[in-house]
Design a protein around this motif. Sequence first.
Motif, PDB file in Angstrom:
ATOM      1  N   MET A  12       0.834  -1.203   0.000  1.00  0.00           N
ATOM      2  CA  MET A  12       0.000   0.000   0.000  1.00  0.00           C
ATOM      3  C   MET A  12       0.873   1.258   0.000  1.00  0.00           C
ATOM      4  N   ARG A  13       0.426   2.246  -0.761  1.00  0.00           N
ATOM      5  CA  ARG A  13       1.176   3.498  -0.850  1.00  0.00           C
ATOM      6  C   ARG A  13       1.177   4.236   0.481  1.00  0.00           C
ATOM      7  N   ASN A  67       0.675  14.872  -3.032  1.00  0.00           N
ATOM      8  CA  ASN A  67      -0.286  13.925  -3.539  1.00  0.00           C
ATOM      9  C   ASN A  67      -0.025  13.672  -5.000  1.00  0.00           C
ATOM     10  N   HIS A  68       0.332  12.456  -5.270  1.00  0.00           N
ATOM     11  CA  HIS A  68       0.633  12.054  -6.624  1.00  0.00           C
ATOM     12  C   HIS A  68      -0.525  12.382  -7.574  1.00  0.00           C
ATOM     13  N   GLU A  69      -1.733  12.091  -7.096  1.00  0.00           N
ATOM     14  CA  GLU A  69      -2.905  12.286  -7.947  1.00  0.00           C
ATOM     15  C   GLU A  69      -3.190  13.763  -8.199  1.00  0.00           C
ATOM     16  N   MET A  70      -2.907  14.608  -7.188  1.00  0.00           N
ATOM     17  CA  MET A  70      -3.091  16.045  -7.371  1.00  0.00           C
ATOM     18  C   MET A  70      -2.125  16.543  -8.437  1.00  0.00           C
ATOM     19  N   LYS A 103       0.580   6.990   2.988  1.00  0.00           N
ATOM     20  CA  LYS A 103      -0.467   8.008   3.004  1.00  0.00           C
ATOM     21  C   LYS A 103       0.014   9.334   3.569  1.00  0.00           C
TER      22      LYS A 103
END
Lengths: 649, 299
Positions: free
Chosen positions: A1-2, A9-12, A4
Amino acid sequence: MRSKTSWYNHEMMKQNFRQVGWISLVYFVSILLAVVLNVLMKLDVEDSYFEIYYDQPIFQFSEVIQVLLLFAAPVFMAMFILRYLHQKDASDFIHSLPITRSKLFWQQVGFGLVALWLPIVLNGILLGIIYNFLDVSQFFTINHLFYWLSLTIILLSFVFSVSIVIGMITGISIIQGIFTYIFLFFPVGFTTLVIFNLNFGMIGIPESYFIDDRIAHFSPITDLGNLFMFDKAPTFKLVAYIALTVILLLFALLLYKKRPVEAASQAIAFKKLKPIFIYSFTFCFTLVGGFYFGYIQQSYQWIIIGYIIFSLIGYFISQVIVQKSWRVFTTWREYGYFMIGFTCLIMVILFDLTGFESRIPKTENIESVYVIDDMYGFVEREQLYGEAQGFNTLDDIEVVQKLHQELIDQAGRGHFLLHDHSGLTLRYQLKNGKTFVREYYITGNQADYPLLYNLMQTETYKKYSEPIFRIDEASAYRISFTNYDYKELVISEREQVVELINRYREDRLNLPSQEGGFMTDMEIHLPNQENIYLNLTPEYEGVISWLEQEGLYNQAMITIDDVEKVIFAEFTEDYYNYSDQELFEHVLPEQDKMTITDDDQLEVILNYLYEEYDEAEYMVAIYLKGYTYPYVFFSESETVPSFVYDYFN
Amino acid sequence: MIHVQEIGKTFGKKQVLKGVNLTINKGSIYGLLGSNGAGKTTLLKVLSGIFKQDTGSINIDQTPVFEHVPMKQRLIFIPDQPYFFSHYTVKQMAEFYAEIYPEWSQQRFLHLQQILNLDINAKVHQFSKGMQRQVSFWLALSAMPDYLILDEPFDGLDAVVRKKIKNLMINDVAERAMTVIVSSHNLREVEDICDHIGILHHGQFILEKELDDLKSDIHKIQVAFKHDIPETLFDAFTVLHREERGSVHLIIVKGDQDQVDQVIEQANPLVYDRLPLTLEEIFVYEMEGVGYAIENILV
């Protein structure tokens, strides 16, 4: 699991990339085409003529595009990277996520900065590769490349951070864009406006002293020319930009933490800023009105009308922006307050409640004082040669104070707007180390001000205002005499050069303040300094006698032997319509011309005639032997020889 | 447990919330009712930690929400218009949620896909309004929040979708004791799922009730007497509404059921009927009692 708890934030980042990646790409490609490819293209053209205008040559490649992008890319970047703050739904969504504002802020700002830096760094690397494999020495050196890279990155970051702060203050992206530029230009524009408007009110305010030179440094837009100069951009300026960038970003973060989320799509995010914005916007516009009408109409009443009209416009626009509606005609209360405040301000200034206008430093506080009739030249001389001694004897200081009082008494508001004025600056060096400066506008001749005229004849005045006294005579290596391209004499023997300079200085101290001589110019050549240009007339007895003694007089000066004839004529407007030769030979009727060939008369003309532009009454055409074109200048009736005056009257 | 104390919030010159108090127990579904502009959305956004209240405090499990990451990780707010990044597919949005919310369950996500039957590789913006709403629930429920805050979630949806979403929600409440706050301007939309109801009007609660209480507490009575109705008959109860149709009196009273029966029987009426009340009727009469006409407050 990444993990947290990562700091970003990678996704941001992915979302940011999708949103602003195109800006980086466009920027990268533009610089690639405008700079990198341009270098290659220039290399390809054999014996291409490439002149290095700046000491920083990489900015020369497609300069306009580079400058436009330098200011457009970071603003666009800031607008898009903070877009989520300005859209209601996006703002709600992002702020409902479990991410703190600081983290959001640094993620967005960090991404924006990197996205701005990357295109430049990549192009810099490409230029570096070109530098290593091809001979580009005629275009730039590796130092130039580093300077280009760092200056561009510093300016990009600075403009970006200004835009980020504005983005925090407003809730509308387009306002963020527009106001970024307004704020970048604000320090220069506002200072200019204030100084200009104060000129009406505060008689004696030293305009040129404030504005000249200095003001351009206040904004990167106006300072760009200086910054592009590799040698002239001082390191402290770059450091200041970096420091300002950091401060602005920290300030933006502070604002972000205080910023209400519901401010999205509101013109001004902070309630407390709204009145501040309205008042300052109205104030600036009012000043623009004063500036505009002052400049165009140059009259008092019009300036007041300008204040009223432009304050209304400014107030209206600011209300429209704040309320985001055209229907703002119901709110006049703030305008009322503004007008009361502005009127009070005008009263304070007009009635000189601060004593600004009537203040003259007390004698016991004065260390020395300068009377300066060309502030620009004075400042330049100070930069070149260091400080010179001003008036410091009690007698002289008292005369200056008397002159000061006289100037105060005759000064009128709006004098600075007259076209035929000239500035006169009084600069007091006070004993407490401070400087006290006033500038006045005088019309007409300096001779109309006996106190001033006398001061200008003093040794002290001449010594600080004439460059000849400031140079190091030992370092001068050449003096050339030129006159109308007719003759040239060059003296380069060190001893003779020094002797000539000293003789010229003596002559200067004996002669009245410099007047427009004619025909013969002296040029003193100095190493690593600008050359000095001087007039030489027969009145400079020391110099003349030295030239005669050395047998050089005929080589240096125009003598009667060189002159074929001189034609006098009264000044006519035809002068502007014809060439000199045509005018004197074909246009002017014979009876209106006086042709002189007599040696005695020519002697008088050459020795005593002065050039006078202000009140040209006579035109003088001097025909030199072997030349078909005459040398034409102007004179007034008081300075022409009596036989000429008699002929025409 | 959500505990809200004296919350005030002002936009410009308009005071939207005026000292709101609210307590919501864990595992309950709270229906926040009110007309447009009553302050529902603002209250929800304050609860979600989007807006910061001007005054008062909000604690969820004894923790303030605003800027509190661990708390916000357990709470999801779905606005009336669900927001998705432009051009994102469901899958991309899911990746985003998966990174942001630590309790994200990929298994749940895939499981819900089977129920909802939506294409995860389609761009969310190309979906219809109802489908987008389903996607927002899909994402939210996959993040396994402890608190789900919904602003007008059923507005403009057809009955099938509405039913589907309600089922999903109730399921989580039952299984994981998720707490739900749901706002609506329409009582009928939420009465079947809520166990608590609050009516917000002009930034204040005018009514807050547990639904079971409500139903056992208010009675519609039809009663007729031979002679005049005894003056003191209802002194022990609160009369919310009263009208006469000939000799028949229609009275809405608040009070214990048995006690009401007992008191009226003793007065020897000719006719005595206790009729069931719909939830809407209950509200109409309750609010009349506090001086409001329900048509002005709820649709």
